[in-house]
Design a protein around this motif. Structure first.
Motif, mmCIF file in Angstrom:
data_model
loop_
_atom_site.group_PDB
_atom_site.id
_atom_site.type_symbol
_atom_site.label_atom_id
_atom_site.label_comp_id
_atom_site.label_asym_id
_atom_site.label_seq_id
_atom_site.Cartn_x
_atom_site.Cartn_y
_atom_site.Cartn_z
ATOM 1 N N GLY A 118 -8.909 -2.597 0.979
ATOM 2 C CA GLY A 118 -7.683 -1.885 0.630
ATOM 3 C C GLY A 118 -6.672 -1.858 1.741
ATOM 4 N N GLY A 119 -5.450 -1.475 1.380
ATOM 5 C CA GLY A 119 -4.347 -1.579 2.328
ATOM 6 C C GLY A 119 -3.944 -0.280 2.983
ATOM 7 N N SER A 120 -4.401 0.852 2.474
ATOM 8 C CA SER A 120 -3.957 2.135 3.030
ATOM 9 C C SER A 120 -4.834 2.578 4.194
ATOM 10 C CB SER A 120 -3.977 3.220 1.941
ATOM 11 O OG SER A 120 -3.071 2.900 0.921
ATOM 12 N N ASN B 4 1.941 8.494 -1.745
ATOM 13 C CA ASN B 4 1.032 9.529 -1.246
ATOM 14 C C ASN B 4 0.629 9.296 0.207
ATOM 15 O OD1 ASN B 4 1.180 10.859 -3.629
ATOM 16 N ND2 ASN B 4 -0.889 10.360 -4.335
ATOM 17 N N VAL B 5 0.380 8.034 0.561
ATOM 18 C CA VAL B 5 0.009 7.751 1.962
ATOM 19 C C VAL B 5 1.151 8.162 2.896
ATOM 20 C CG1 VAL B 5 -0.381 5.842 3.597
ATOM 21 C CG2 VAL B 5 -1.717 5.984 1.498
ATOM 22 N N LEU B 6 2.370 7.895 2.479
ATOM 23 C CA LEU B 6 3.512 8.264 3.323
ATOM 24 C C LEU B 6 3.742 9.772 3.322
ATOM 25 C CD1 LEU B 6 5.885 5.314 2.446
ATOM 26 C CD2 LEU B 6 4.636 5.671 4.570
ATOM 27 N N ILE C 69 11.824 0.697 7.038
ATOM 28 C CA ILE C 69 13.293 0.819 6.953
ATOM 29 C C ILE C 69 13.865 -0.345 6.133
ATOM 30 C CG2 ILE C 69 15.440 0.804 8.293
ATOM 31 C CD1 ILE C 69 13.859 2.317 10.513
ATOM 32 N N HIS C 70 13.354 -1.550 6.370
ATOM 33 C CA HIS C 70 13.795 -2.697 5.554
ATOM 34 C C HIS C 70 13.508 -2.436 4.079
ATOM 35 C CE1 HIS C 70 14.803 -6.231 8.230
ATOM 36 N NE2 HIS C 70 14.346 -5.372 9.125
ATOM 37 N N ASN C 71 12.328 -1.892 3.821
ATOM 38 C CA ASN C 71 11.953 -1.592 2.432
ATOM 39 C C ASN C 71 12.987 -0.655 1.793
ATOM 40 O OD1 ASN C 71 9.148 -1.914 0.838
ATOM 41 N ND2 ASN C 71 10.039 0.051 0.284
ATOM 42 N N ILE D 181 5.000 0.609 -3.383
ATOM 43 C CA ILE D 181 3.570 0.298 -3.195
ATOM 44 C C ILE D 181 3.290 -0.231 -1.796
ATOM 45 C CG2 ILE D 181 1.671 -1.153 -3.995
ATOM 46 C CD1 ILE D 181 2.913 -1.047 -6.806
ATOM 47 N N TRP D 182 3.929 -1.354 -1.448
ATOM 48 C CA TRP D 182 3.564 -1.915 -0.140
ATOM 49 C C TRP D 182 4.218 -1.099 0.982
ATOM 50 C CZ3 TRP D 182 5.985 -7.529 -0.540
ATOM 51 C CH2 TRP D 182 7.383 -7.437 -0.501
ATOM 52 N N GLU D 183 3.765 -1.348 2.154
ATOM 53 C CA GLU D 183 4.248 -0.621 3.348
ATOM 54 C C GLU D 183 3.968 0.876 3.260
ATOM 55 O OE1 GLU D 183 5.134 -2.044 6.050
ATOM 56 O OE2 GLU D 183 4.794 -3.925 4.997
ATOM 57 N N LEU E 22 5.517 -1.075 11.439
ATOM 58 C CA LEU E 22 5.570 -0.305 10.194
ATOM 59 C C LEU E 22 6.901 0.437 10.076
ATOM 60 C CD1 LEU E 22 1.941 1.166 9.978
ATOM 61 C CD2 LEU E 22 2.882 -0.805 8.757
ATOM 62 N N THR E 23 7.373 0.978 11.183
ATOM 63 C CA THR E 23 8.664 1.677 11.147
ATOM 64 C C THR E 23 9.760 0.727 10.682
ATOM 65 O OG1 THR E 23 7.992 3.172 12.895
ATOM 66 C CG2 THR E 23 10.362 2.914 12.567
ATOM 67 N N ILE E 24 9.782 -0.465 11.273
ATOM 68 C CA ILE E 24 10.842 -1.422 10.929
ATOM 69 C C ILE E 24 10.714 -1.895 9.476
ATOM 70 C CG2 ILE E 24 11.776 -3.730 11.438
ATOM 71 C CD1 ILE E 24 12.496 -1.707 13.574
HETATM 72 C C1 MFK Z 1 11.849 -5.874 1.740
HETATM 73 C C2 MFK Z 1 10.963 -5.475 2.812
HETATM 74 C C3 MFK Z 1 9.600 -5.315 2.488
HETATM 75 C C4 MFK Z 1 8.625 -5.403 3.580
HETATM 76 C C5 MFK Z 1 7.659 -6.491 3.365
HETATM 77 C C6 MFK Z 1 6.352 -6.322 3.988
HETATM 78 C C7 MFK Z 1 5.311 -7.075 3.288
HETATM 79 C C8 MFK Z 1 3.989 -6.857 3.878
HETATM 80 C C9 MFK Z 1 3.059 -6.273 2.921
HETATM 81 C C10 MFK Z 1 2.052 -5.473 3.673
HETATM 82 O O1 MFK Z 1 1.545 -5.842 4.680
HETATM 83 S S1 MFK Z 1 1.698 -4.007 2.985
HETATM 84 C C11 MFK Z 1 0.540 -3.274 4.105
HETATM 85 C C12 MFK Z 1 1.191 -2.294 4.939
HETATM 86 N N1 MFK Z 1 0.178 -1.336 5.354
HETATM 87 C C13 MFK Z 1 0.494 -0.072 5.548
HETATM 88 O O2 MFK Z 1 1.631 0.325 5.438
HETATM 89 C C14 MFK Z 1 -0.624 0.827 5.945
HETATM 90 C C15 MFK Z 1 -0.577 2.119 5.168
HETATM 91 N N2 MFK Z 1 -1.447 3.093 5.851
HETATM 92 C C16 MFK Z 1 -0.960 3.932 6.785
HETATM 93 O O3 MFK Z 1 0.221 3.916 7.113
HETATM 94 C C17 MFK Z 1 -1.923 4.866 7.382
HETATM 95 O O4 MFK Z 1 -1.293 6.096 7.569
HETATM 96 C C18 MFK Z 1 -2.463 4.360 8.752
HETATM 97 C C19 MFK Z 1 -3.070 2.985 8.594
HETATM 98 C C20 MFK Z 1 -1.397 4.279 9.825
HETATM 99 C C21 MFK Z 1 -3.528 5.357 9.141
HETATM 100 O O5 MFK Z 1 -4.358 4.840 10.164
HETATM 101 P P1 MFK Z 1 -5.068 5.829 11.156
HETATM 102 O O6 MFK Z 1 -5.830 5.027 12.114
HETATM 103 O O7 MFK Z 1 -5.772 6.918 10.430
HETATM 104 O O8 MFK Z 1 -3.825 6.409 11.933
HETATM 105 P P2 MFK Z 1 -3.710 7.661 12.853
HETATM 106 O O9 MFK Z 1 -5.023 8.034 13.473
HETATM 107 O O10 MFK Z 1 -2.973 8.700 12.132
HETATM 108 O O11 MFK Z 1 -2.757 7.118 13.993
HETATM 109 C C22 MFK Z 1 -3.197 6.188 14.947
HETATM 110 C C23 MFK Z 1 -2.052 6.057 15.937
HETATM 111 O O12 MFK Z 1 -0.962 5.402 15.308
HETATM 112 C C24 MFK Z 1 -1.513 7.384 16.425
HETATM 113 O O13 MFK Z 1 -1.038 7.185 17.733
HETATM 114 P P3 MFK Z 1 -1.677 7.991 18.966
HETATM 115 O O14 MFK Z 1 -3.113 7.571 19.012
HETATM 116 O O15 MFK Z 1 -0.887 7.565 20.152
HETATM 117 O O16 MFK Z 1 -1.528 9.453 18.635
HETATM 118 C C25 MFK Z 1 -0.349 7.636 15.509
HETATM 119 O O17 MFK Z 1 0.611 8.482 16.098
HETATM 120 C C26 MFK Z 1 0.193 6.230 15.325
HETATM 121 N N3 MFK Z 1 0.863 6.126 14.043
HETATM 122 C C27 MFK Z 1 0.297 6.074 12.829
HETATM 123 N N4 MFK Z 1 1.236 5.963 11.900
HETATM 124 C C28 MFK Z 1 2.412 5.960 12.528
HETATM 125 C C29 MFK Z 1 2.180 6.057 13.902
HETATM 126 N N5 MFK Z 1 3.170 6.054 14.791
HETATM 127 C C30 MFK Z 1 4.419 5.968 14.325
HETATM 128 N N6 MFK Z 1 4.714 5.872 13.033
HETATM 129 C C31 MFK Z 1 3.758 5.859 12.105
HETATM 130 N N7 MFK Z 1 4.069 5.777 10.842
#
Ligand code: MFK
Length: 635
Positions: A236-238, A492-494, A359-361, A486-488, A354-356
């Motif tokens: 899974g992706g989340s 609920n994950v966000l 924002i693009h999304n 869905i992606w990014e 992920l931040t970038i």
């Molecule tokens: C038109 C444009 C479209 C774009 C196209 C893209 C196509 C690509 C398609 C894909 O690849 S989709 C897959 C994208 N995958 C995701 O978005 C993952 C979704 N899951 C999450 O976002 C989860 O919340 C996450 C994987 C981040 C949860 O993992 P963890 O290991 O439980 O994270 P945790 O323990 O909360 O945070 C670990 C560290 O990362 C922490 O830093 P520190 O250790 O220094 O405290 C967090 O602060 C940091 N962190 C996590 N999320 C963050 C972040 N920092 C900043 N911003 C965030 N959003």
């Protein structure tokens, strides 16, 4: 016959000179023949219809009415809010003329390419004619042209050249905003390319990623690279922390070989990628969870035998939308890579990407809304029903106006996040800006993702049955919008990410939110026409504050149930404040005021409304589950 004559008189009543002139003389003759009995001659001078060939809907004739298509005009010139926003914040002639010229190109040239990408989707060729495995992803020529165009127009580069200082991101994203719905989804590789450049910049532009950085951010098409972001695996992706199985085996030269299975890799024709993997120790053991993940850089290349080095493309995904873009399952079978994060800091290091991409999304979401509103608005000036143009039907206009309000809100919210990103990157961000950027990034992504689906769906309906017809290009807008939530990170994950950043900052991100929203309202306090909206946002802020105080005393499950409504409340309140702020600008239009008032009429703080109904009480979760799995009672 009667239908035909009614149609003709309706056209005349409509006053359209063009439609009257377009009626062939033969049709007018049919009207005069109407009184005759079929098959009889009224006089020797009047021939039978069949003899003259004037019978409509006969043989190759399909009648005289051909529906006019909506016309895509220059999306920059057509967008009053975008132009107003830039006039206010980035009043640079160079930016305006570039956006204007690009908008012209999008309407007259690029949009066709986007269509070509849609109807010529990528395909996977596993073997060459002689039996060699090649795993070639064949893309359309339009897709390749999009790559060159992206480099030439600086669609990634602008964010790194920073010619407009802290407003450079706003400028870059404005270009992407007018490009996105015509891009054939090329905005997807650009999002990841931008994200990869950002990650590299944040960890330091040095070997082994210095060359990659210069290619990701170049304007030279022949040097330009795109990047992938391979995060999603079969589990899974989340939940990336427990779902990542890919291992990284250290090599004697300091590099690694990656072995794993990436389940969902978008824009797989990229030149390089950033990906997560678990580093093996000498015994081959790895650390479970997020703490075991590191970030790796790998180039995608081919050997002399034509095979991809260390990668097998298993298959392309058969997706609902985004069909223009290759998305593949990849077996990593010894892919050479370099670790670019500290060991175990993979998730934190890829967070910049992920931040970038989030924002693009959000830009793509706002752009999809804008595009469908533009096309629906244009169509309403061409399409006649019930005796008048659609634009003259108040109920139709009310529907389009509601879509416009949603679009304006989405635009201002995402542009404000771009503003904050630009401030952070140019070193002028305050602590408040940094907190706002962290909080609003998941908020804007989740809220605009949902809005886009709703607005684009409504937009299709405004074309009647034509909105459901594939080769109008309209259904693709809806299919492509569906992925945005869905992606990014799903909604609920966000929403949970919002909770996490509130907790990790000890509430500082919320303090920043309240402070800034209040300051936006303060600027509008003297504008009496906006006072109902100001009062609504002010009240919602107080309700939100009350909610936060109560929620802080409750068990964690309480907040988790409230997470989605909380995120929606943050989005609606902050967007309301932004609409008010924009409408209080001295050059704002009456439409800006009207949009702000309309936005603020909705429930701006649903988390407070639902709290009052007891929706987050501990009894709710089992009731929700019982409702979902409700079984027929045994008789
Ligand atoms: C038109 C444009 C479209 C774009 C196209 C893209 C196509 C690509 C398609 C894909 O690849 S989709 C897959 C994208 N995958 C995701 O978005 C993952 C979704 N899951 C999450 O976002 C989860 O919340 C996450 C994987 C981040 C949860 O993992 P963890 O290991 O439980 O994270 P945790 O323990 O909360 O945070 C670990 C560290 O990362 C922490 O830093 P520190 O250790 O220094 O405290 C967090 O602060 C940091 N962190 C996590 N999320 C963050 C972040 N920092 C900043 N911003 C965030 N959003």
């Amino acid at each position: 016959m009667l239908v035909c004559s009614a149609l003709l008189s309706r056209r005349v009543a409509g006053g359209g000179c063009r439609s009257l002139c377009a009626v062939p003389p033969s049709l007018i003759h049919i009207r005069s023949a109407r009184l005759a009995e079929p098959g009889t001659r009224r006089s020797d001078e009047e021939p039978l219809w069949e003899e003259t060939g004037n019978l409509p809907f006969s043989r190759a004739k399909i009648g005289s009415f051909i529906q006019e298509r909506p016309v895509l005009k220059n999306p920059f010139l057509e967008d009053a809010l975008l132009r107003g926003y830039l006039r206010r914040h980035l009043p640079h002639e160079a930016a305006f003329s570039d956006l204007c010229a690009f908008g012209e190109r999008v309407a007259n040239e690029v949009d066709e390419w986007g269509r070509e990408c849609e109807i010529t989707p990528p395909r996977l060729v596993h073997f060459d004619p002689w039996g060699r495995r090649v795993d070639h992803i064949v893309t359309s020529s339009a897709w390749k042209r999009m790559k060159d165009l992206s480099a030439q127009e600086g669609l990634v580069a602008i964010g790194y050249e920073r010619s407009f200082g802290e407003w450079s991101r706003v400028y870059q994203m404005s270009k992407l905003y007018i490009f996105s719905p015509s891009s054939g989804l090329y905005t997807c590789p650009l999002a990841m390319t931008d994200g990869a450049a950002k990650v590299i910049q944040s960890i330091g532009v040095s070997w082994p990623v210095d060359e990659a950085y210069s290619r990701l951010t170049t304007r030279q098409p022949e040097r330009f690279w795109t990047s992938g972001q391979w995060m999603t695996e079969r589990q899974g992706g989340s939940d990336v922390g427990s779902g990542t199985e890919t291992v990284a085996a250290p090599q004697a030269d300091g590099s690694y070989k990656l072995h794993g299975f990436k389940w969902f890799t978008s824009a797989t024709d990229a030149d390089m990628t950033l990906t997560l993997a678990r580093e093996q120790d000498r015994s081959g053991a790895t650390t479970p969870g997020s703490r075991g993940l590191s970030l790796f850089y790998a180039e995608v290349s081919r050997g002399e035998d034509g095979r991809l080095k260390g990668i097998e493309v298993q298959r392309l995904k058969d997706k609902l939308g985004t069909r223009q873009m290759p998305t593949a399952e990849l077996l990593l079978d010894g892919l050479q890579a370099h670790r670019i994060s500290e060991e175990g800091r993979g998730v934190a290091s890829i967070a910049n990407m992920l931040t970038i991409t989030r924002i693009h999304n959000s830009i793509s979401a706002a752009a999809a809304m804008r595009r469908v509103v533009q096309l629906a608005g244009d169509y309403a000036t061409r399409r006649t029903a019930f005796g008048k143009l659609l634009k003259d039907h108040p109920l139709h206009m009310q529907t389009l106006a509601r879509m416009e309000v949603e679009t304006r809100g989405a635009f201002l919210l995402v542009m404000d996040v771009c503003r904050l990103l630009g401030r952070e990157e140019s070193g002028v961000a305050t602590e408040l800006d940094a907190h706002l950027l962290r909080l609003l990034t998941p908020v804007v992504k989740l809220y605009t993702g949902k809005q886009a689906v709703a607005v684009v769906s409504e937009g299709l309906e405004s074309f009647g049955g034509q909105g459901y017809i594939e080769d109008t290009g309209l259904p693709g807008l809806l299919r492509d919008a569906q992925v945005l939530s869905i992606w990014e990170g799903t909604t609920n994950v966000l929403s949970l990410d919002v909770l996490r950043c509130v907790a990790r900052s000890s509430g500082m991100v919320l303090d920043a939110f309240f402070t800034h929203a209040k300051s936006l309202l303060a600027g509008a306090s003297s504008v009496s026409s906006l006072s109902p909206a100001v009062t609504a946002v002010d009240t919602a802020l107080s309700e939100l504050k009350d909610f936060v105080q109560v929620a802080a005393t409750r068990e964690p499950g309480y907040l988790e149930l409230a997470a989605r409504d909380l995120a929606f409340s943050l989005a609606r309140i902050y967007t309301g404040a932004l609409l008010i702020d924009h409408a209080s600008w001295k050059e704002a239009s009456s439409s800006d005021t009207y949009a702000a008032l309309r936005w603020c009429e909705q429930d701006l703080c649903p988390v407070s409304t639902q709290q009052a109904r007891g929706c987050y009480d501990p009894s709710t979760a089992p009731l929700d589950a019982a409702l979902v799995y409700d079984q027929p009672t045994q008789s």
